[in-house]
Every structure is written in structure tokens, then in C-alpha cells.
Write a protein that holds these residues in place. Sequence first.
Motif, PDB file in Angstrom:
ATOM      1  N   ILE A 147      29.203  18.189  67.936  1.00 40.20           N
ATOM      2  CA  ILE A 147      28.389  17.219  67.203  1.00 40.20           C
ATOM      3  C   ILE A 147      28.457  15.894  67.951  1.00 40.20           C
ATOM      4  O   ILE A 147      29.539  15.425  68.296  1.00 40.20           O
ATOM      5  CB  ILE A 147      28.851  17.091  65.729  1.00 40.20           C
ATOM      6  CG1 ILE A 147      27.900  16.247  64.905  1.00 40.20           C
ATOM      7  CG2 ILE A 147      30.259  16.577  65.610  1.00 40.20           C
ATOM      8  CD1 ILE A 147      26.715  17.003  64.407  1.00 40.20           C
ATOM      9  N   SER A 148      27.311  15.336  68.265  1.00 39.10           N
ATOM     10  CA  SER A 148      27.310  14.099  69.047  1.00 39.10           C
ATOM     11  C   SER A 148      27.097  12.884  68.158  1.00 39.10           C
ATOM     12  O   SER A 148      26.360  12.945  67.185  1.00 39.10           O
ATOM     13  CB  SER A 148      26.237  14.159  70.135  1.00 39.10           C
ATOM     14  OG  SER A 148      24.953  14.177  69.563  1.00 39.10           O
ATOM     15  N   VAL A 149      27.771  11.806  68.523  1.00 39.53           N
ATOM     16  CA  VAL A 149      27.626  10.515  67.850  1.00 39.53           C
ATOM     17  C   VAL A 149      27.443   9.487  68.974  1.00 39.53           C
ATOM     18  O   VAL A 149      28.370   8.797  69.372  1.00 39.53           O
ATOM     19  CB  VAL A 149      28.853  10.177  66.982  1.00 39.53           C
ATOM     20  CG1 VAL A 149      28.613   8.910  66.162  1.00 39.53           C
ATOM     21  CG2 VAL A 149      29.216  11.338  66.069  1.00 39.53           C
ATOM     22  N   PRO A 150      26.219   9.430  69.540  1.00 43.29           N
ATOM     23  CA  PRO A 150      25.969   8.566  70.694  1.00 43.29           C
ATOM     24  C   PRO A 150      26.308   7.096  70.468  1.00 43.29           C
ATOM     25  O   PRO A 150      26.720   6.408  71.391  1.00 43.29           O
ATOM     26  CB  PRO A 150      24.472   8.739  70.960  1.00 43.29           C
ATOM     27  CG  PRO A 150      24.118  10.044  70.343  1.00 43.29           C
ATOM     28  CD  PRO A 150      25.028  10.192  69.158  1.00 43.29           C
ATOM     29  N   SER A 151      26.177   6.618  69.243  1.00 47.29           N
ATOM     30  CA  SER A 151      26.435   5.196  68.989  1.00 47.29           C
ATOM     31  C   SER A 151      27.872   4.794  69.269  1.00 47.29           C
ATOM     32  O   SER A 151      28.148   3.623  69.511  1.00 47.29           O
ATOM     33  CB  SER A 151      26.061   4.840  67.549  1.00 47.29           C
ATOM     34  OG  SER A 151      26.860   5.579  66.643  1.00 47.29           O
ATOM     35  N   CYS A 152      28.789   5.753  69.245  1.00 48.15           N
ATOM     36  CA  CYS A 152      30.185   5.425  69.579  1.00 48.15           C
ATOM     37  C   CYS A 152      30.657   6.245  70.782  1.00 48.15           C
ATOM     38  O   CYS A 152      31.849   6.461  70.956  1.00 48.15           O
ATOM     39  CB  CYS A 152      31.095   5.600  68.373  1.00 48.15           C
ATOM     40  SG  CYS A 152      31.296   7.278  67.806  1.00 48.15           S
ATOM     41  N   LEU A 153      29.699   6.690  71.620  1.00 46.77           N
ATOM     42  CA  LEU A 153      30.000   7.503  72.808  1.00 46.77           C
ATOM     43  C   LEU A 153      30.938   8.649  72.467  1.00 46.77           C
ATOM     44  O   LEU A 153      31.962   8.846  73.102  1.00 46.77           O
ATOM     45  CB  LEU A 153      30.591   6.627  73.921  1.00 46.77           C
ATOM     46  CG  LEU A 153      29.645   5.601  74.528  1.00 46.77           C
ATOM     47  CD1 LEU A 153      30.376   4.761  75.568  1.00 46.77           C
ATOM     48  CD2 LEU A 153      28.425   6.248  75.142  1.00 46.77           C
ATOM     49  N   GLY A 154      30.555   9.427  71.452  1.00 47.06           N
ATOM     50  CA  GLY A 154      31.392  10.535  71.019  1.00 47.06           C
ATOM     51  C   GLY A 154      30.680  11.861  70.985  1.00 47.06           C
ATOM     52  O   GLY A 154      29.524  11.967  70.572  1.00 47.06           O
ATOM     53  N   MET A 155      31.381  12.901  71.437  1.00 53.74           N
ATOM     54  CA  MET A 155      30.935  14.293  71.316  1.00 53.74           C
ATOM     55  C   MET A 155      32.167  15.032  70.789  1.00 53.74           C
ATOM     56  O   MET A 155      33.143  15.221  71.513  1.00 53.74           O
ATOM     57  CB  MET A 155      30.508  14.865  72.660  1.00 53.74           C
ATOM     58  CG  MET A 155      30.109  16.324  72.616  1.00 53.74           C
ATOM     59  SD  MET A 155      28.472  16.603  71.926  1.00 53.74           S
ATOM     60  CE  MET A 155      27.447  15.995  73.244  1.00 53.74           C
ATOM     61  N   PHE A 156      32.121  15.379  69.506  1.00 51.09           N
ATOM     62  CA  PHE A 156      33.285  15.946  68.851  1.00 51.09           C
ATOM     63  C   PHE A 156      33.077  17.424  68.573  1.00 51.09           C
ATOM     64  O   PHE A 156      31.955  17.871  68.346  1.00 51.09           O
ATOM     65  CB  PHE A 156      33.554  15.203  67.545  1.00 51.09           C
ATOM     66  CG  PHE A 156      33.671  13.716  67.733  1.00 51.09           C
ATOM     67  CD1 PHE A 156      34.824  13.166  68.257  1.00 51.09           C
ATOM     68  CD2 PHE A 156      32.615  12.881  67.419  1.00 51.09           C
ATOM     69  CE1 PHE A 156      34.926  11.790  68.449  1.00 51.09           C
ATOM     70  CE2 PHE A 156      32.711  11.509  67.606  1.00 51.09           C
ATOM     71  CZ  PHE A 156      33.872  10.959  68.130  1.00 51.09           C
ATOM     72  N   ILE A 157      34.179  18.173  68.553  1.00 50.52           N
ATOM     73  CA  ILE A 157      34.132  19.592  68.222  1.00 50.52           C
ATOM     74  C   ILE A 157      35.132  19.832  67.093  1.00 50.52           C
ATOM     75  O   ILE A 157      36.277  20.192  67.322  1.00 50.52           O
ATOM     76  CB  ILE A 157      34.451  20.481  69.445  1.00 50.52           C
ATOM     77  CG1 ILE A 157      33.516  20.139  70.591  1.00 50.52           C
ATOM     78  CG2 ILE A 157      34.342  21.956  69.062  1.00 50.52           C
ATOM     79  CD1 ILE A 157      33.809  20.881  71.880  1.00 50.52           C
ATOM     80  N   PRO A 158      34.699  19.574  65.859  1.00 52.16           N
ATOM     81  CA  PRO A 158      35.618  19.775  64.735  1.00 52.16           C
ATOM     82  C   PRO A 158      35.868  21.264  64.504  1.00 52.16           C
ATOM     83  O   PRO A 158      35.042  22.112  64.850  1.00 52.16           O
ATOM     84  CB  PRO A 158      34.874  19.155  63.561  1.00 52.16           C
ATOM     85  CG  PRO A 158      33.439  19.216  63.937  1.00 52.16           C
ATOM     86  CD  PRO A 158      33.392  19.105  65.439  1.00 52.16           C
ATOM     87  N   ASP A 159      37.023  21.569  63.931  1.00 51.25           N
ATOM     88  CA  ASP A 159      37.323  22.962  63.603  1.00 51.25           C
ATOM     89  C   ASP A 159      36.338  23.506  62.590  1.00 51.25           C
ATOM     90  O   ASP A 159      35.963  24.666  62.630  1.00 51.25           O
ATOM     91  CB  ASP A 159      38.741  23.080  63.029  1.00 51.25           C
ATOM     92  CG  ASP A 159      39.793  22.780  64.062  1.00 51.25           C
ATOM     93  OD1 ASP A 159      39.648  23.244  65.212  1.00 51.25           O
ATOM     94  OD2 ASP A 159      40.758  22.069  63.734  1.00 51.25           O
ATOM     95  N   LEU A 160      35.909  22.641  61.684  1.00 50.79           N
ATOM     96  CA  LEU A 160      34.985  23.038  60.633  1.00 50.79           C
ATOM     97  C   LEU A 160      34.072  21.860  60.324  1.00 50.79           C
ATOM     98  O   LEU A 160      34.537  20.734  60.158  1.00 50.79           O
ATOM     99  CB  LEU A 160      35.780  23.439  59.386  1.00 50.79           C
ATOM    100  CG  LEU A 160      35.052  24.164  58.281  1.00 50.79           C
ATOM    101  CD1 LEU A 160      34.434  25.470  58.770  1.00 50.79           C
ATOM    102  CD2 LEU A 160      36.020  24.457  57.145  1.00 50.79           C
ATOM    103  N   LEU A 161      32.775  22.119  60.266  1.00 49.10           N
ATOM    104  CA  LEU A 161      31.789  21.074  60.015  1.00 49.10           C
ATOM    105  C   LEU A 161      30.882  21.530  58.886  1.00 49.10           C
ATOM    106  O   LEU A 161      30.378  22.648  58.908  1.00 49.10           O
ATOM    107  CB  LEU A 161      30.961  20.842  61.284  1.00 49.10           C
ATOM    108  CG  LEU A 161      29.733  19.959  61.159  1.00 49.10           C
ATOM    109  CD1 LEU A 161      30.151  18.507  60.920  1.00 49.10           C
ATOM    110  CD2 LEU A 161      28.871  20.065  62.398  1.00 49.10           C
ATOM    111  N   VAL A 162      30.688  20.671  57.891  1.00 51.82           N
ATOM    112  CA  VAL A 162      29.736  20.929  56.821  1.00 51.82           C
ATOM    113  C   VAL A 162      28.566  19.981  57.055  1.00 51.82           C
ATOM    114  O   VAL A 162      28.756  18.767  57.142  1.00 51.82           O
ATOM    115  CB  VAL A 162      30.368  20.697  55.431  1.00 51.82           C
ATOM    116  CG1 VAL A 162      29.326  20.896  54.341  1.00 51.82           C
ATOM    117  CG2 VAL A 162      31.559  21.625  55.217  1.00 51.82           C
ATOM    118  N   ALA A 163      27.366  20.542  57.203  1.00 53.21           N
ATOM    119  CA  ALA A 163      26.187  19.727  57.522  1.00 53.21           C
ATOM    120  C   ALA A 163      24.992  20.211  56.709  1.00 53.21           C
ATOM    121  O   ALA A 163      24.946  21.364  56.272  1.00 53.21           O
ATOM    122  CB  ALA A 163      25.878  19.829  59.011  1.00 53.21           C
ATOM    123  N   PRO A 164      24.010  19.333  56.520  1.00 53.98           N
ATOM    124  CA  PRO A 164      22.790  19.732  55.798  1.00 53.98           C
ATOM    125  C   PRO A 164      22.071  20.887  56.499  1.00 53.98           C
ATOM    126  O   PRO A 164      22.106  20.986  57.729  1.00 53.98           O
ATOM    127  CB  PRO A 164      21.921  18.473  55.827  1.00 53.98           C
ATOM    128  CG  PRO A 164      22.870  17.349  56.083  1.00 53.98           C
ATOM    129  CD  PRO A 164      23.979  17.929  56.908  1.00 53.98           C
TER     130      PRO A 164
END
Length: 113
Positions: free
Chosen positions: A76-93
Motif C-alpha cells: 500500500i503506497s502513501v506517496p505524501s509521506c514517501l511510504g510503501m508499506f506491506i502490512p501483515d493484514l490490511l482492511v480496505a474498502p
Amino acid sequence: MWALTVSEDPDQRWDDLVRFWEAMDWPEGSRVEIIEGIITVSPAREPRHHLIVERVQRLLYSVIPDDRRMFQRSAISVPSCLGMFIPDLLVAPVGERAEAGSHGAVRRDDRHR
């Protein structure tokens, strides 16, 4: 864990950072994330860790709304904070991941919803 700084330039481009993240041949099974513009590599998780994530996922199935889905180890990318995270579990719409391309994009304000 080790970290790799791709560029000391504060104006580094997000696209260049993601392209580097995608192109490298990282160690098998490792977790490679971008945290505040720095690529970090963590070793594979222990089996006990995966069992805990599975228990949490089972509990969430009974309480998440129908308009949400769960993903495991999905970037999951969060460009505004220069982040690309790979959480163990993600709940998304529903539809959020498919519409966002290869890496789900999240605005900084959406992370805690």
C-alpha cells in the motif's frame, strides 16, 4: 533489518523510488518497504507470527462491514509521506485495491479511517 537510502536529495521523485523498489532483486521471503523515503528490508516472519495474524483475521471476518475486504501482505503506497508499506493484514474498502493499480494508494488523511 537493514535500510537503504536511495537518494539524499529531499526532492527525490516518488516514481523513481517506487521504480527502484520494484526493480531490485530483494532476498527471498523478506519484507521490503519504503519508510519516509528509505527502503527497509526485514527478514521473513516466524511461523508463530503468521498464526497470530490468522487469528486476528478470523476475528475480523465477523465484524468488518460488507463494503470492506482483507488483504495479506499487500503493498500500500502513501506517496505524501514517501511510504510503501506491506502490512501483515490490511482492511480496505471494496474496489480500492483494484482501482489503484499495482500498489493501492492511500492519501495520508485516509490511513486511520
